[in-house]
Scaffold this motif. Structure first.
Motif, PDB file in Angstrom:
ATOM      1  N   SER A 172      40.992  46.301  32.258  1.00 28.14           N
ATOM      2  CA  SER A 172      42.288  45.675  31.967  1.00 28.14           C
ATOM      3  C   SER A 172      42.582  45.664  30.475  1.00 28.14           C
ATOM      4  N   TRP A 173      41.549  45.563  29.648  1.00 30.12           N
ATOM      5  CA  TRP A 173      41.757  45.653  28.202  1.00 30.12           C
ATOM      6  C   TRP A 173      42.336  47.022  27.850  1.00 30.12           C
ATOM      7  N   ILE A 174      41.760  48.076  28.417  1.00 29.80           N
ATOM      8  CA  ILE A 174      42.270  49.425  28.150  1.00 29.80           C
ATOM      9  C   ILE A 174      43.685  49.570  28.706  1.00 29.80           C
ATOM     10  N   ALA A 175      43.946  49.039  29.891  1.00 31.10           N
ATOM     11  CA  ALA A 175      45.277  49.130  30.489  1.00 31.10           C
ATOM     12  C   ALA A 175      46.322  48.430  29.636  1.00 31.10           C
ATOM     13  N   ASN A 176      45.941  47.372  28.942  1.00 26.96           N
ATOM     14  CA  ASN A 176      46.874  46.617  28.113  1.00 26.96           C
ATOM     15  C   ASN A 176      46.986  47.158  26.701  1.00 26.96           C
ATOM     16  N   ASN A 177      45.985  47.853  26.223  1.00 28.33           N
ATOM     17  CA  ASN A 177      45.985  48.298  24.830  1.00 28.33           C
ATOM     18  C   ASN A 177      46.103  49.812  24.651  1.00 28.33           C
ATOM     19  N   HIS A 178      45.584  50.578  25.594  1.00 26.19           N
ATOM     20  CA  HIS A 178      45.630  52.043  25.481  1.00 26.19           C
ATOM     21  C   HIS A 178      45.866  52.673  26.849  1.00 26.19           C
ATOM     22  N   PRO A 179      46.955  52.328  27.514  1.00 19.82           N
ATOM     23  CA  PRO A 179      47.179  52.852  28.871  1.00 19.82           C
ATOM     24  C   PRO A 179      47.317  54.368  28.913  1.00 19.82           C
ATOM     25  N   GLU A 180      47.708  54.970  27.796  1.00 21.74           N
ATOM     26  CA  GLU A 180      47.897  56.421  27.767  1.00 21.74           C
ATOM     27  C   GLU A 180      46.574  57.185  27.834  1.00 21.74           C
ATOM     28  N   ARG A 181      45.448  56.490  27.649  1.00 17.54           N
ATOM     29  CA  ARG A 181      44.160  57.161  27.595  1.00 17.54           C
ATOM     30  C   ARG A 181      43.537  57.381  28.969  1.00 17.54           C
ATOM     31  N   VAL A 182      44.066  56.723  30.004  1.00 22.84           N
ATOM     32  CA  VAL A 182      43.477  56.853  31.336  1.00 22.84           C
ATOM     33  C   VAL A 182      44.559  57.121  32.378  1.00 22.84           C
ATOM     34  N   ALA A 183      44.147  57.753  33.476  1.00 23.74           N
ATOM     35  CA  ALA A 183      45.108  58.102  34.533  1.00 23.74           C
ATOM     36  C   ALA A 183      45.238  57.002  35.574  1.00 23.74           C
ATOM     37  N   GLY A 184      44.183  56.244  35.794  1.00 26.60           N
ATOM     38  CA  GLY A 184      44.218  55.207  36.816  1.00 26.60           C
ATOM     39  C   GLY A 184      42.970  54.356  36.752  1.00 26.60           C
ATOM     40  N   LEU A 185      43.012  53.233  37.468  1.00 28.87           N
ATOM     41  CA  LEU A 185      41.923  52.268  37.458  1.00 28.87           C
ATOM     42  C   LEU A 185      41.531  51.923  38.883  1.00 28.87           C
ATOM     43  N   ILE A 186      40.226  51.788  39.118  1.00 33.41           N
ATOM     44  CA  ILE A 186      39.719  51.376  40.423  1.00 33.41           C
ATOM     45  C   ILE A 186      38.844  50.148  40.218  1.00 33.41           C
ATOM     46  N   TYR A 187      39.298  49.021  40.744  1.00 35.44           N
ATOM     47  CA  TYR A 187      38.592  47.754  40.591  1.00 35.44           C
ATOM     48  C   TYR A 187      37.709  47.527  41.818  1.00 35.44           C
ATOM     49  N   LEU A 188      36.415  47.707  41.654  1.00 35.80           N
ATOM     50  CA  LEU A 188      35.453  47.536  42.736  1.00 35.80           C
ATOM     51  C   LEU A 188      34.956  46.092  42.728  1.00 35.80           C
ATOM     52  N   GLU A 189      35.608  45.227  43.501  1.00 39.47           N
ATOM     53  CA  GLU A 189      35.293  43.804  43.461  1.00 39.47           C
ATOM     54  C   GLU A 189      35.376  43.318  42.014  1.00 39.47           C
ATOM     55  N   ALA A 190      36.403  43.758  41.313  1.00 37.06           N
ATOM     56  CA  ALA A 190      36.533  43.499  39.885  1.00 37.06           C
ATOM     57  C   ALA A 190      37.896  42.941  39.508  1.00 37.06           C
ATOM     58  N   GLY A 191      38.723  42.627  40.498  1.00 35.15           N
ATOM     59  CA  GLY A 191      40.091  42.215  40.208  1.00 35.15           C
ATOM     60  C   GLY A 191      40.276  40.714  40.119  1.00 35.15           C
ATOM     61  N   TYR A 192      39.321  40.038  39.526  1.00 32.02           N
ATOM     62  CA  TYR A 192      39.379  38.580  39.462  1.00 32.02           C
ATOM     63  C   TYR A 192      40.006  38.107  38.161  1.00 32.02           C
ATOM     64  N   SER A 193      39.961  36.819  37.898  1.00 31.38           N
ATOM     65  CA  SER A 193      40.786  36.249  36.828  1.00 31.38           C
ATOM     66  C   SER A 193      40.443  36.781  35.445  1.00 31.38           C
ATOM     67  N   TYR A 194      39.246  37.284  35.239  1.00 33.84           N
ATOM     68  CA  TYR A 194      38.925  37.891  33.947  1.00 33.84           C
ATOM     69  C   TYR A 194      39.619  39.236  33.774  1.00 33.84           C
ATOM     70  N   ALA A 195      40.116  39.814  34.876  1.00 35.74           N
ATOM     71  CA  ALA A 195      40.818  41.094  34.828  1.00 35.74           C
ATOM     72  C   ALA A 195      42.315  40.961  35.013  1.00 35.74           C
ATOM     73  N   PHE A 196      42.748  39.938  35.750  1.00 44.57           N
ATOM     74  CA  PHE A 196      44.179  39.728  35.953  1.00 44.57           C
ATOM     75  C   PHE A 196      44.433  38.248  36.184  1.00 44.57           C
ATOM     76  N   ASP A 197      45.245  37.662  35.313  1.00 45.15           N
ATOM     77  CA  ASP A 197      45.558  36.249  35.389  1.00 45.15           C
ATOM     78  C   ASP A 197      47.017  36.090  35.796  1.00 45.15           C
ATOM     79  N   GLY A 198      47.254  36.159  37.101  1.00 46.91           N
ATOM     80  CA  GLY A 198      48.622  36.054  37.599  1.00 46.91           C
ATOM     81  C   GLY A 198      48.813  34.820  38.432  1.00 46.91           C
ATOM     82  N   HIS A 199      48.237  33.705  37.973  1.00 46.58           N
ATOM     83  CA  HIS A 199      48.325  32.431  38.685  1.00 46.58           C
ATOM     84  C   HIS A 199      47.607  32.499  40.027  1.00 46.58           C
ATOM     85  N   GLY A 200      46.511  33.245  40.048  1.00 46.77           N
ATOM     86  CA  GLY A 200      45.678  33.297  41.237  1.00 46.77           C
ATOM     87  C   GLY A 200      44.540  32.302  41.134  1.00 46.77           C
ATOM     88  N   ALA A 201      43.394  32.638  41.689  1.00 44.57           N
ATOM     89  CA  ALA A 201      42.218  31.766  41.634  1.00 44.57           C
ATOM     90  C   ALA A 201      41.402  32.091  40.387  1.00 44.57           C
TER      91      ALA A 201
END
Length: 369
Positions: A172-201
């Motif tokens: 998520s740091w790369i997605a927010n700071n250098h999105p042009e450097r990667v084609a896509g992201l795969i979160y393997l049990e990794a999509g929790y609040s340290y990766a995305f804070d959208g008023h979830g758990a």
């Protein structure tokens, strides 16, 4: 409710969905089983600061995974271990969960390479395994820049990042700071609040839950690395690469399993966990794989004690509700996401449900440009 099952439910414009998560934070060995990983991350990381130094062990054993080993400079004298399984397609870079090394992918990566025909790499995070270490004032910046250093050094053109657990923060740091450097992201049990804070758990809410504990490994289980892996298979229902177990624990002079190895990077992970960046946007294509309900291991199914069953059921219900809350947060807040839930999977989702993970990764990868 703890018997393994897979259910696929299609959601319009949201990708596929199957179930919720449990041990979202670290994959830190104390031991590798269904115990509450949120709780033991604290103990592991504190132990890591004071344990004995990490040195390679003399042994006749050899890593049989078909990778090439190289080291990449991350600046200031720090080198990062990179494993390369080869391939011809767009690069896929695997990022390990907290406390793990690149060798945790020694079994999964060759299958991923064969299944997708892409060029597969994995990085050992600074402060773990054979990678070097230097303290960092801002862990998210430092670890994200380390991944970019590998991408630049190997001249990888817009690779796909696939990260487990706490590696979600790096992606998520790369997605927010250098999105042009990667084609896509795969979160393997990794999509929790340290990766995305959208008023979830929050991870802290999950850490407050307490899972029942399996019996610890006994002397016979610590007689060899093979015996220890047999223990994990009895507890979890799947094995870990022996190469990764050897990264985690010392080999005693008498040939038995010794103490846990020192991991200087524990301090970085602790600060990354307790003071995460608040990522609220991910603008590039992303696949999120969650386990829900989360498997506590097959030992629960084999335990006939009513107290264990009751505790496991209560834990699963509470954790599933929090994970579903986080999943919905991702679905609603990440417009280019595909959210997949695998019912009854372990936090090590790519090991417990390897076929399902590979099946979901391939069509997602094929859509990336």
């Amino acid at each position: 409710m703890f018997h393994r099952k897979r259910v696929a439910v299609l959601e319009p414009n949201k990708g596929r969905n199957f179930g919720t998560a449990s041990n979202v934070c670290a994959d830190l060995r104390a031991p590798k089983n269904g115990m509450n990983l949120y709780t033991r991350i604290v103990g592991f990381l504190l132990i890591a600061l004071f344990a004995s130094p990490l040195f390679p062990q003399r042994s006749d054993w050899r890593d049989s995974s078909p990778h090439h080993l190289r080291f990449v400079s991350a600046g200031n004298g720090v080198t990062l271990e990179v494993l390369d399984w080869g391939g011809r397609g767009r690069p896929i870079v695997l990022l390990a969960g907290g406390g793990d090394t690149a060798h945790v992918f020694d079994d999964f990566a060759p299958k991923l390479q064969s299944f997708t025909h892409h060029h597969v790499y994995a990085i050992t995070r600074r402060g773990f395994g054979a990678s070097g270490y230097e303290a960092a004032n801002d862990p998210a910046d430092r670890l994200g820049e380390d991944v970019l250093a590998v991408i630049e050094s190997l001249k990888l053109k817009r690779p796909i990042l696939a990260g487990h657990s706490i590696a979600g923060a790096e992606m998520s740091w790369i997605a927010n700071n250098h999105p042009e450097r990667v084609a896509g992201l795969i979160y393997l049990e990794a999509g929790y609040s340290y990766a995305f804070d959208g008023h979830g758990a929050s991870v802290m809410e999950m850490m407050a839950l307490h899972a029942p504990q399996p019996p610890p490994p006994g002397p016979n289980d610590l007689a060899s690395f093979g015996a220890l892996d047999n223990y994990y298979e009895r507890v979890n229902g799947f094995r870990f690469p022996e190469s990764e177990l050897r990264q985690q624990r010392e080999l005693a002079p008498n040939g038995t399993i010794g103490e846990y190895r020192n991991s200087l990077g524990g301090d970085i992970l602790m600060r990354l966990l307790t003071h995460p960046n608040r990522y609220s946007r991910i603008s590039i294509p992303a696949l999120f794989l969650f386990a829900n309900p989360h498997s506590l291991g097959i030992w629960v199914d084999h335990d006939t004690g009513p107290a264990v069953r009751t505790a496991a059921n209560a834990y699963s219900i509470a954790l599933s509700a929090l994970t579903e809350k986080q999943e919905n947060s991702v679905k609603n807040g990440v417009p280019h996401s595909h959210v997949v839930t695998i019912s009854g999977a372990n936090h090590y989702i790519y090991l417990s449900d390897e076929d399902s993970v590979l099946t979901e990764m391939r069509p997602f990868i094929s859509t990336l440009r």
